[in-house]
Design an enzyme around this catalytic site. Sequence first.
Site, PDB file in Angstrom:
ATOM      1  N   SER A 120       0.851  -1.111  -0.046  1.00  0.00           N
ATOM      2  CA  SER A 120      -0.055  -0.165   0.010  1.00  0.00           C
ATOM      3  C   SER A 120       0.783   1.256   0.000  1.00  0.00           C
ATOM      4  CB  SER A 120      -1.083   0.041   1.270  1.00  0.00           C
ATOM      5  OG  SER A 120      -1.665  -1.184   1.443  1.00  0.00           O
ATOM      6  N   HIS A 141      -0.555  -2.031  -7.421  1.00  0.00           N
ATOM      7  CA  HIS A 141      -1.392  -1.779  -6.174  1.00  0.00           C
ATOM      8  C   HIS A 141      -2.795  -2.071  -6.183  1.00  0.00           C
ATOM      9  CE1 HIS A 141      -2.797   0.797  -2.770  1.00  0.00           C
ATOM     10  NE2 HIS A 141      -2.646  -0.506  -2.347  1.00  0.00           N
ATOM     11  N   GLU A 153      -3.042   0.749  -9.117  1.00  0.00           N
ATOM     12  CA  GLU A 153      -2.131   1.594  -9.256  1.00  0.00           C
ATOM     13  C   GLU A 153      -0.883   1.143  -9.795  1.00  0.00           C
ATOM     14  OE1 GLU A 153      -3.323   5.138  -6.291  1.00  0.00           O
ATOM     15  OE2 GLU A 153      -2.362   3.581  -5.492  1.00  0.00           O
ATOM     16  N   ASN A 192      -4.077   6.322  -1.807  1.00  0.00           N
ATOM     17  CA  ASN A 192      -4.079   6.321  -0.340  1.00  0.00           C
ATOM     18  C   ASN A 192      -3.504   7.707   0.382  1.00  0.00           C
ATOM     19  OD1 ASN A 192      -4.902   3.962   0.661  1.00  0.00           O
ATOM     20  ND2 ASN A 192      -2.919   2.964   0.098  1.00  0.00           N
TER      21      ASN A 192
HETATM   22  P1  NAI Z   1      -2.742 -10.314   5.437  1.00  0.00           P
HETATM   23  O1  NAI Z   1      -2.124 -10.264   6.763  1.00  0.00           O
HETATM   24  O2  NAI Z   1      -4.304 -10.415   5.427  1.00  0.00           O
HETATM   25  O3  NAI Z   1      -1.940 -11.284   4.431  1.00  0.00           O
HETATM   26  C1  NAI Z   1      -0.658 -11.505   4.284  1.00  0.00           C
HETATM   27  C2  NAI Z   1      -0.290 -13.100   4.180  1.00  0.00           C
HETATM   28  O4  NAI Z   1       0.859 -13.361   3.768  1.00  0.00           O
HETATM   29  C3  NAI Z   1      -0.749 -13.815   5.487  1.00  0.00           C
HETATM   30  O5  NAI Z   1      -1.666 -14.913   5.478  1.00  0.00           O
HETATM   31  C4  NAI Z   1       0.705 -14.436   5.733  1.00  0.00           C
HETATM   32  O6  NAI Z   1       0.526 -15.807   6.507  1.00  0.00           O
HETATM   33  C5  NAI Z   1       1.369 -14.344   4.411  1.00  0.00           C
HETATM   34  N1  NAI Z   1       2.690 -14.506   4.619  1.00  0.00           N
HETATM   35  C6  NAI Z   1       3.635 -13.650   5.237  1.00  0.00           C
HETATM   36  N2  NAI Z   1       4.995 -13.939   4.844  1.00  0.00           N
HETATM   37  C7  NAI Z   1       4.853 -14.876   3.723  1.00  0.00           C
HETATM   38  C8  NAI Z   1       5.940 -15.336   2.897  1.00  0.00           C
HETATM   39  N3  NAI Z   1       7.305 -15.050   3.134  1.00  0.00           N
HETATM   40  N4  NAI Z   1       5.442 -16.129   2.042  1.00  0.00           N
HETATM   41  C9  NAI Z   1       4.240 -16.382   1.817  1.00  0.00           C
HETATM   42  N5  NAI Z   1       3.212 -16.034   2.441  1.00  0.00           N
HETATM   43  C10 NAI Z   1       3.557 -15.166   3.677  1.00  0.00           C
HETATM   44  O7  NAI Z   1      -2.247  -8.884   4.546  1.00  0.00           O
HETATM   45  P2  NAI Z   1      -3.000  -7.983   3.699  1.00  0.00           P
HETATM   46  O8  NAI Z   1      -4.106  -7.159   4.391  1.00  0.00           O
HETATM   47  O9  NAI Z   1      -3.660  -8.969   2.428  1.00  0.00           O
HETATM   48  O10 NAI Z   1      -1.940  -7.143   2.998  1.00  0.00           O
HETATM   49  C11 NAI Z   1      -0.786  -7.689   2.283  1.00  0.00           C
HETATM   50  C12 NAI Z   1      -0.030  -6.544   1.301  1.00  0.00           C
HETATM   51  O11 NAI Z   1      -1.183  -6.005   0.397  1.00  0.00           O
HETATM   52  C13 NAI Z   1       0.439  -5.785   2.145  1.00  0.00           C
HETATM   53  O12 NAI Z   1       1.619  -5.171   1.710  1.00  0.00           O
HETATM   54  C14 NAI Z   1      -0.435  -4.445   2.210  1.00  0.00           C
HETATM   55  O13 NAI Z   1       0.075  -2.981   2.263  1.00  0.00           O
HETATM   56  C15 NAI Z   1      -1.150  -4.627   0.847  1.00  0.00           C
HETATM   57  N6  NAI Z   1      -2.554  -4.073   0.704  1.00  0.00           N
HETATM   58  C16 NAI Z   1      -3.496  -4.163   1.616  1.00  0.00           C
HETATM   59  C17 NAI Z   1      -4.788  -3.893   1.441  1.00  0.00           C
HETATM   60  C18 NAI Z   1      -5.841  -4.024   2.433  1.00  0.00           C
HETATM   61  O14 NAI Z   1      -6.931  -3.588   2.524  1.00  0.00           O
HETATM   62  N7  NAI Z   1      -5.545  -4.915   3.551  1.00  0.00           N
HETATM   63  C19 NAI Z   1      -5.043  -3.015   0.352  1.00  0.00           C
HETATM   64  C20 NAI Z   1      -4.168  -3.014  -0.768  1.00  0.00           C
HETATM   65  C21 NAI Z   1      -2.845  -3.476  -0.618  1.00  0.00           C
END
Ligand code: NAI
Length: 286
Positions: A120, A141, A153, A192
């Site tokens: 993000s 993104h 994005e 954002n």
């Molecule tokens: P989340 O915490 O829901 O999911 C992340 C997942 O990655 C977890 O299930 C975890 O077990 C897994 N993980 C961690 N390290 C790993 C690795 N080395 N290899 C494989 N899997 C691994 O996080 P979320 O919310 O999905 O965010 C993920 C990314 O997306 C972040 O960078 C965030 O900034 C971005 N993002 C999030 C948004 C949101 O609304 N939550 C919107 C747009 C982007």
Amino acid sequence: MEIRKITVIGAGNMGHQIALCAAMSGFQVKCTDTNPDILAKAIAFADNYLKERIIKGKLSEEAANKALGNLAFVPTIEEAVVEADLVIEAIIEKLEVKRELFSQLDKICPAHTILATNSSYIVSSKIADATNRPEKVCNMHFFNPALVMKLVEVVQGPHVSEETVNLVMNAAKEMNKTPVLLHKEIYGFLVNRLLQATRQEALKLLDMGVASFEDIDTAAKNGLGYPMGPFQLLDLTGLDLAYHVGMEKYEESGDPADRPSPTVVEKFTKGEWGKKVGKGFYDYEQ
Ligand code: NAI
């Protein structure tokens, strides 16, 4: 080069929907996560989502089967990236963890693979030098929920090649998204930055005791025409993410104003991370 095979790393909030969206658009997709429970949840979600679409008459059985055939959830990263043209990273919003992952990806992915981050806030130039292919490392993104939200994005940092940007923009279009291209890296990209202004003010008003979070949401929805209030959106995107983003920004700038607000710190510490855990500002337990 053409992008046909996409790998999504991380099957959490964002990753499982990005993977399903790509599979429904005809890409061959592999998705992995270090947490087997999250992977199992993602598989169940894909099955249920496609079944519901069929029941609602929005998807043919044939299209659903095709999407399922295009999508594989695999337990290891090595298996996930074997033939990838494009890897989309969607793991925790922590720079050091992402750098480590990109360094590993650089070693195990084919030479032609583009490595994109769904981060993000973290611009790809902070990650690209952990690889030997900086021209193929960029930001892609998506927005939450990724199956619904149209915008993507794409950010062309100074190290990113024209070819990479074109391929990623086209892949986003093929996923039925509306991509926008940023010619410069900037913290928070476009959306954002706009969102942050509203969110900061909403948290400030709450911390000052001016109004309840429900009423601030009501004001944003009914006075500004927002489809969702800032606190509903915080619950959807995750209080853990809001906390990590604030901490990353504060650690970088040293400016106390960048610290996560007291309310965000409290919610993070209590584990009230929003919809995904059943409680945030609002309650989601049945
Ligand atoms: P989340 O915490 O829901 O999911 C992340 C997942 O990655 C977890 O299930 C975890 O077990 C897994 N993980 C961690 N390290 C790993 C690795 N080395 N290899 C494989 N899997 C691994 O996080 P979320 O919310 O999905 O965010 C993920 C990314 O997306 C972040 O960078 C965030 O900034 C971005 N993002 C999030 C948004 C949101 O609304 N939550 C919107 C747009 C982007």
